[in-house]
Write an enzyme that holds these catalytic residues in place. Structure first.
Site, PDB file in Angstrom:
ATOM      1  CB  CYS A 123     -11.449  -4.225   4.419  1.00 42.58           C
ATOM      2  SG  CYS A 123     -12.751  -2.935   4.369  1.00 42.58           S
ATOM      3  CG  ASP A 124      -6.916  -1.132   1.384  1.00 39.37           C
ATOM      4  OD1 ASP A 124      -6.241  -0.484   2.270  1.00 39.37           O
ATOM      5  OD2 ASP A 124      -6.614  -1.005   0.093  1.00 39.37           O
TER       6      ASP A 124
END
Length: 604
Positions: free
Chosen positions: A397-398
């Protein structure tokens, strides 16, 4: 015949098309990527400030409080510069980033977070380019001398540039930004920032906005005033909490049944990504989120709220831990007001909406597919060429924490129940993904193209929501099938029977094999193609299967189409010449096993 190479080329074409939002995400990730690994150090500084600051701490202690300024002015900027350099050029870049950051720190009266964000990556970039020019020209035996002296000399030059040029510019810019923030607060305009913050969060720019912009400014303000309201703008759980509570009472189908669990994960766990799919499912809910954010920030400003340091993750627990003495009522009031506003407006929308229903995952997949198509991406679940058995799964994810960690935990438990314990399941930030053999990457659909760019040869599966995805069952089924023996047993051969669907196929006409997918089974179809080709690759043969979307099917006599019953029904009279094999489950089909054996020249 479509080759495996052509499949990869097609995906690389998709990768090259970067939307404006993707570029903004990448820039924001570069900023937040220097902050996120150092959140624990920022929290340590915040806790020392909250507990031992003189005056104002819970337990004032002048001796321990001596740690506050050195950590703020030296430790944190150096860590940021170090990580920034490492992002560009591993450890060698990290060291140059720290040396270069020292130059902007010296003599500065403000915390040099912005300066570190400039000098860290600059140091890494300079040494990387220098090595590209000269490293391969160094004679054997002189590599160590070259590396040490080149880094030292370039580090000195960058430190001097940082002290003489970047330092004054950043100090002037920081003072201007501080005055700008103070002016916004003085004229009561800060709540309007949520007009941009809330939509950015839903588009997975939350870490870019929070850690890339608000946290550095907040730390500078907290160093001067003892607390900052900027830490609360993005981390306020109120807007998301109100939306989830409205779904608990007025949602329908799986959106209602999944909402209570999402409330706990969001409010206590601080994983805000959990409520993004609910807004994507009903985009008008972004209005309650925006108005709730504005109302919450207005309450914060009215009551003088603020935190000592960043609340990461954005849970109520982290907010309370970072709340300075005397600000608890103000902080809780802002969260409460945002929750009430969000809940009331969302409840009105959901009660009046007669069309809302069905499965959350299905709605979410439809929304994400439309977003992907608008960007020119027709397959967010691209399965790139790979060989061998999957031996590692990474959730990306980010930020590399929060939602991806919970998704990894859910899949790990599911695999354990299936008896699969030899496959590593971890989580990381997309920026830290590295090419590895036999790798499966699971990411959110909004971030899929960035993950593919990092690991183009890995198998990629994208989901709408890490915390509740039916794709995990498909992954478990695929991995369970891979753990079986490579060669079918004699019993498998004998049980094929005389009523096999293959008896109806004229293989003399077949030149191409396609697995046909609908909108909601792209992931399982992609995995089925991968498994099928892996089995075919064990012997030399002319066929390589590929995936085709339903609307891409061409009725050709030389094509063999493999699909499920629901997709076959949608094909209907569209097919008259092509030969079709219809199975119940693409991942667990006896007919497909028989087809592999047949194509490999074995008896079925």
């Amino acid at each position: 015949m479509m080759s495996q190479e052509s499949l990869v080329t097609g995906q690389n074409t998709v990768k090259s098309k970067k939307s404006v939002k993707t570029r903004v995400q990448q820039f924001g990730t570069a900023l937040s990527g220097m902050i996120m690994p150092n959140i624990s150090a920022i929290i340590a500084w915040g806790l020392i400030t909250a507990l031992f600051m003189v005056p104002g701490g819970w337990f004032p202690n002048a001796h321990i409080a001596e740690l506050i300024n050195p950590m703020l002015h030296y430790l944190l900027p150096l860590l940021i510069g170090y990580v920034g350099g490492r992002m560009v050029y591993d450890e060698r870049g990290a060291v140059l980033g720290a040396i270069a950051t020292t130059g902007v720190i010296v003599g500065a009266k403000v915390p040099m977070f912005l300066g570190a964000m400039i000098m860290g990556p600059l140091g890494g970039w300079c040494i990387k380019k220098f090595d590209q020019l000269f490293l391969d020209k160094i004679r054997a035996g002189f590599e160590m001398i070259y590396k040490n002296f080149s880094a030292g000399i370039i580090g000195i030059i960058l430190a001097i540039i940082g002290q003489s040029i970047i330092n004054p510019l950043v100090v002037s810019g920081s003072n201007l930004a501080a005055k700008g923030v103070s002016w916004i607060i003085s004229v009561h305009l800060l709540p309007l920032a949520n007009i941009f913050i809330e939509p950015a969060k839903v588009l997975f720019l939350n870490n870019a906005v929070g850690n890339g912009i608000l946290v550095p400014l907040g730390i500078q303000q907290a160093g001067q005033l003892g607390k900052s309201m900027l830490f609360l703008l993005e981390s306020n759980p109120g807007p998301g909490l109100g939306i989830l509570l409205a779904f608990c009472l007025y949602g329908k189908g799986s959106s209602k049944s999944s909402a209570p669990g999402a409330v706990i994960i969001h409010f206590l766990g601080g994983v805000h990504e959990i409520y993004f799919p609910y807004i994507l499912m009903k985009p008008i809910l972004i209005i309650p989120a925006i108005l709730a954010g504005v109302s919450g920030t207005f309450t914060f400003q009215l009551l003088g709220a603020g935190l000592k340091a960043a609340a990461s993750p954005g849970s109520i627990i982290a907010i309370l831990l970072m709340t300075p003495k005397g600000s608890y009522i103000a902080n809780l009031a802002g969260v409460l007001v945002a929750t009430v506003v969000s809940f009331v407006l969302s409840a009105i929308i959901l009660k009046r909406d007669k069309s809302l229903g069905g499965d959350l995952e299905e709605k979410q997949a439809q929304v994400e597919q439309m977003k992907a198509e608008s960007k020119g991406i027709t397959n967010n679940n691209a399965d790139f060429s790979r060989s061998g058995k999957i031996n590692k799964i990474i959730f990306a994810c980010d930020a590399g924490m929060g939602s991806s960690a919970m998704g990894a935990s859910l899949l790990r438990d599911k695999l354990k129940k299936e008896g699969i314990t030899d496959i590593s399941v971890t989580n990381t930030a997309i920026r830290d993904l590295k090419p590895e053999p036999n790798l499966l990457v699971v990411t959110q659909k909004e971030l899929a193209d960035r993950a593919i760019a990092q690991t183009p040869d890995a198998m990629h599966i994208s989901v709408g929501n890490f915390m509740s995805s039916s794709r995990y069952d498909e992954i478990a089924a695929m991995l369970k099938q891979e753990t079986k023996e490579n060669k079918p047993s004699g019993a498998d051969k004998n049980t094929a029977g005389t009523t096999s669907l293959l008896d109806e196929i004229d293989f003399d006409r077949v030149q191409k094999i396609y697995f046909v997918s609908g909108k909601n089974n792209i992931g399982s179809t992609t995995m089925a193609v991968s498994l099928f080709n892996d089995e075919l690759a064990k012997t030399h043969q002319k066929f390589v299967a590929a995936r085709k979307a339903l609307d891409e099917v061409v009725d050709s006599a030389d094509e063999l189409l493999i699909t499920t019953k629901p997709v076959a029904e949608q094909l209907g009279s569209q097919i008259s010449k092509a030969q079709v094999i219809v199975v119940d489950d693409l991942l667990k089909s006896k007919e497909l096993k028989e087809l592999v054996l047949y194509l490999n020249g074995k008896d079925v």
